[in-house]
Design a protein around this motif. Structure first.
Motif, PDB file in Angstrom:
ATOM      1  N   PHE A 182      12.334 -38.357  15.380  1.00 53.49           N
ATOM      2  CA  PHE A 182      12.160 -39.802  15.252  1.00 53.49           C
ATOM      3  C   PHE A 182      12.651 -40.530  16.503  1.00 53.49           C
ATOM      4  CE2 PHE A 182      14.139 -43.864  13.798  1.00 53.49           C
ATOM      5  CZ  PHE A 182      12.958 -44.578  13.589  1.00 53.49           C
ATOM      6  N   LEU A 183      13.819 -40.148  16.990  1.00 55.14           N
ATOM      7  CA  LEU A 183      14.373 -40.793  18.177  1.00 55.14           C
ATOM      8  C   LEU A 183      13.517 -40.524  19.406  1.00 55.14           C
ATOM      9  CD1 LEU A 183      18.181 -40.097  17.624  1.00 55.14           C
ATOM     10  CD2 LEU A 183      16.860 -42.144  17.014  1.00 55.14           C
ATOM     11  N   GLN A 184      13.004 -39.312  19.528  1.00 63.05           N
ATOM     12  CA  GLN A 184      12.096 -38.999  20.636  1.00 63.05           C
ATOM     13  C   GLN A 184      10.856 -39.884  20.571  1.00 63.05           C
ATOM     14  OE1 GLN A 184      11.789 -34.551  20.393  1.00 63.05           O
ATOM     15  NE2 GLN A 184      11.788 -34.777  22.614  1.00 63.05           N
ATOM     16  N   ALA A 185      10.323 -40.097  19.374  1.00 63.68           N
ATOM     17  CA  ALA A 185       9.141 -40.948  19.209  1.00 63.68           C
ATOM     18  C   ALA A 185       9.450 -42.395  19.575  1.00 63.68           C
ATOM     19  CB  ALA A 185       8.624 -40.855  17.777  1.00 63.68           C
ATOM     20  N   LEU A 186      10.612 -42.888  19.161  1.00 65.73           N
ATOM     21  CA  LEU A 186      11.014 -44.252  19.525  1.00 65.73           C
ATOM     22  C   LEU A 186      11.064 -44.418  21.045  1.00 65.73           C
ATOM     23  CD1 LEU A 186      13.972 -45.195  17.135  1.00 65.73           C
ATOM     24  CD2 LEU A 186      11.722 -46.261  17.238  1.00 65.73           C
ATOM     25  N   LEU A 187      11.678 -43.450  21.697  1.00 67.58           N
ATOM     26  CA  LEU A 187      11.804 -43.527  23.145  1.00 67.58           C
ATOM     27  C   LEU A 187      10.445 -43.368  23.826  1.00 67.58           C
ATOM     28  CD1 LEU A 187      15.117 -41.534  23.592  1.00 67.58           C
ATOM     29  CD2 LEU A 187      14.798 -44.011  23.739  1.00 67.58           C
ATOM     30  N   ALA A 188       9.624 -42.459  23.340  1.00 63.70           N
ATOM     31  CA  ALA A 188       8.300 -42.242  23.927  1.00 63.70           C
ATOM     32  C   ALA A 188       7.455 -43.509  23.819  1.00 63.70           C
ATOM     33  CB  ALA A 188       7.603 -41.075  23.247  1.00 63.70           C
ATOM     34  N   ASP A 189       7.561 -44.229  22.712  1.00 64.17           N
ATOM     35  CA  ASP A 189       6.826 -45.484  22.555  1.00 64.17           C
ATOM     36  C   ASP A 189       7.227 -46.519  23.597  1.00 64.17           C
ATOM     37  OD1 ASP A 189       5.351 -44.540  20.431  1.00 64.17           O
ATOM     38  OD2 ASP A 189       6.546 -45.568  18.897  1.00 64.17           O
ATOM     39  N   SER A 190       8.427 -46.373  24.134  1.00 68.08           N
ATOM     40  CA  SER A 190       8.916 -47.278  25.175  1.00 68.08           C
ATOM     41  C   SER A 190       8.720 -46.703  26.575  1.00 68.08           C
ATOM     42  CB  SER A 190      10.398 -47.579  24.959  1.00 68.08           C
ATOM     43  OG  SER A 190      10.581 -48.241  23.730  1.00 68.08           O
ATOM     44  N   GLY A 191       8.053 -45.562  26.650  1.00 69.24           N
ATOM     45  CA  GLY A 191       7.786 -44.953  27.951  1.00 69.24           C
ATOM     46  C   GLY A 191       8.949 -44.176  28.529  1.00 69.24           C
ATOM     47  N   ILE A 192       9.881 -43.775  27.683  1.00 69.35           N
ATOM     48  CA  ILE A 192      11.064 -43.034  28.119  1.00 69.35           C
ATOM     49  C   ILE A 192      10.954 -41.587  27.656  1.00 69.35           C
ATOM     50  CG2 ILE A 192      13.581 -42.864  27.992  1.00 69.35           C
ATOM     51  CD1 ILE A 192      13.533 -45.918  27.316  1.00 69.35           C
ATOM     52  N   ARG A 193      10.963 -40.658  28.598  1.00 71.55           N
ATOM     53  CA  ARG A 193      10.892 -39.236  28.267  1.00 71.55           C
ATOM     54  C   ARG A 193      12.289 -38.722  27.920  1.00 71.55           C
ATOM     55  NH1 ARG A 193      10.796 -35.500  32.491  1.00 71.55           N
ATOM     56  NH2 ARG A 193      11.289 -33.533  31.539  1.00 71.55           N
ATOM     57  N   ALA A 194      12.409 -38.102  26.769  1.00 73.76           N
ATOM     58  CA  ALA A 194      13.692 -37.545  26.324  1.00 73.76           C
ATOM     59  C   ALA A 194      13.525 -36.053  26.089  1.00 73.76           C
ATOM     60  CB  ALA A 194      14.154 -38.232  25.050  1.00 73.76           C
ATOM     61  N   GLU A 195      14.551 -35.313  26.416  1.00 71.74           N
ATOM     62  CA  GLU A 195      14.578 -33.859  26.213  1.00 71.74           C
ATOM     63  C   GLU A 195      15.606 -33.529  25.137  1.00 71.74           C
ATOM     64  OE1 GLU A 195      12.729 -31.496  27.700  1.00 71.74           O
ATOM     65  OE2 GLU A 195      11.657 -33.012  28.854  1.00 71.74           O
ATOM     66  N   VAL A 196      15.307 -32.479  24.364  1.00 72.47           N
ATOM     67  CA  VAL A 196      16.244 -32.010  23.341  1.00 72.47           C
ATOM     68  C   VAL A 196      16.895 -30.734  23.847  1.00 72.47           C
ATOM     69  CG1 VAL A 196      16.508 -31.201  20.974  1.00 72.47           C
ATOM     70  CG2 VAL A 196      14.837 -32.992  21.507  1.00 72.47           C
ATOM     71  N   PHE A 197      18.210 -30.736  23.881  1.00 74.93           N
ATOM     72  CA  PHE A 197      18.978 -29.567  24.276  1.00 74.93           C
ATOM     73  C   PHE A 197      19.647 -28.960  23.044  1.00 74.93           C
ATOM     74  CE2 PHE A 197      19.236 -32.081  28.310  1.00 74.93           C
ATOM     75  CZ  PHE A 197      18.412 -31.251  29.051  1.00 74.93           C
ATOM     76  N   ASP A 198      19.866 -27.683  23.083  1.00 70.68           N
ATOM     77  CA  ASP A 198      20.547 -26.925  22.029  1.00 70.68           C
ATOM     78  C   ASP A 198      19.718 -26.746  20.759  1.00 70.68           C
ATOM     79  OD1 ASP A 198      22.746 -26.745  23.741  1.00 70.68           O
ATOM     80  OD2 ASP A 198      23.648 -28.570  22.925  1.00 70.68           O
ATOM     81  N   ALA A 199      18.419 -26.957  20.825  1.00 68.94           N
ATOM     82  CA  ALA A 199      17.567 -26.758  19.649  1.00 68.94           C
ATOM     83  C   ALA A 199      17.507 -25.283  19.277  1.00 68.94           C
ATOM     84  CB  ALA A 199      16.175 -27.295  19.894  1.00 68.94           C
ATOM     85  N   ASN A 200      17.497 -24.399  20.261  1.00 71.22           N
ATOM     86  CA  ASN A 200      17.414 -22.967  19.964  1.00 71.22           C
ATOM     87  C   ASN A 200      18.672 -22.450  19.287  1.00 71.22           C
ATOM     88  OD1 ASN A 200      14.838 -22.783  21.003  1.00 71.22           O
ATOM     89  ND2 ASN A 200      15.546 -22.267  23.047  1.00 71.22           N
ATOM     90  N   ILE A 201      19.823 -22.868  19.742  1.00 72.94           N
ATOM     91  CA  ILE A 201      21.057 -22.412  19.101  1.00 72.94           C
ATOM     92  C   ILE A 201      21.142 -22.973  17.686  1.00 72.94           C
ATOM     93  CG2 ILE A 201      22.588 -24.237  19.960  1.00 72.94           C
ATOM     94  CD1 ILE A 201      23.552 -20.560  19.518  1.00 72.94           C
ATOM     95  N   SER A 202      20.627 -24.190  17.486  1.00 78.60           N
ATOM     96  CA  SER A 202      20.618 -24.765  16.147  1.00 78.60           C
ATOM     97  C   SER A 202      19.736 -23.957  15.216  1.00 78.60           C
ATOM     98  CB  SER A 202      20.131 -26.215  16.207  1.00 78.60           C
ATOM     99  OG  SER A 202      21.042 -27.006  16.926  1.00 78.60           O
ATOM    100  N   ALA A 203      18.637 -23.422  15.729  1.00 83.88           N
ATOM    101  CA  ALA A 203      17.741 -22.596  14.915  1.00 83.88           C
ATOM    102  C   ALA A 203      18.407 -21.264  14.563  1.00 83.88           C
ATOM    103  CB  ALA A 203      16.438 -22.352  15.647  1.00 83.88           C
ATOM    104  N   LEU A 204      19.183 -20.719  15.487  1.00 79.81           N
ATOM    105  CA  LEU A 204      19.849 -19.434  15.255  1.00 79.81           C
ATOM    106  C   LEU A 204      20.954 -19.510  14.201  1.00 79.81           C
ATOM    107  CD1 LEU A 204      20.172 -18.061  18.889  1.00 79.81           C
ATOM    108  CD2 LEU A 204      18.648 -17.246  17.091  1.00 79.81           C
ATOM    109  N   GLU A 205      21.543 -20.678  14.049  1.00 76.30           N
ATOM    110  CA  GLU A 205      22.660 -20.796  13.126  1.00 76.30           C
ATOM    111  C   GLU A 205      22.216 -20.983  11.681  1.00 76.30           C
ATOM    112  OE1 GLU A 205      24.149 -24.233  12.221  1.00 76.30           O
ATOM    113  OE2 GLU A 205      22.565 -25.383  13.099  1.00 76.30           O
ATOM    114  N   ALA A 206      20.946 -20.844  11.411  1.00 74.69           N
ATOM    115  CA  ALA A 206      20.375 -20.861  10.053  1.00 74.69           C
ATOM    116  C   ALA A 206      20.528 -22.201   9.339  1.00 74.69           C
ATOM    117  CB  ALA A 206      20.977 -19.742   9.214  1.00 74.69           C
TER     118      ALA A 206
END
Length: 73
Positions: free
Chosen positions: A17-41
């Protein structure tokens, strides 16, 4: 490229949702630590970090603040 973290959250839906809000304003955002979050079940021990380029920090914080979404959870 250097990035600045603006939000930390364990909520994957909120990150999208936050990425979409920023993208609508022309701001590119990156998500970090998504892979480790997936590993932790999905137990929520490792938050994802939403980051933007330093020159967009103020604009991104303004967009998120206007949407009442400028907080970590």
């Amino acid at each position: 490229m250097c990035m600045v973290t603006i939000i930390r959250t364990t909520n994957a839906v909120r990150v999208s949702f936050l990425q979409a809000l920023l993208a609508d304003s022309g701001i590119r955002a990156e998500v970090f630590d998504a892979n480790i979050s997936a590993l932790e079940a999905g137990i929520g021990a490792f938050p994802r970090r939403l980051a933007v380029a330093p020159e967009y920090r103020l604009a991104a914080e303004t967009v998120l603040s206007d949407a009442n979404e400028l907080f970590d959870d």
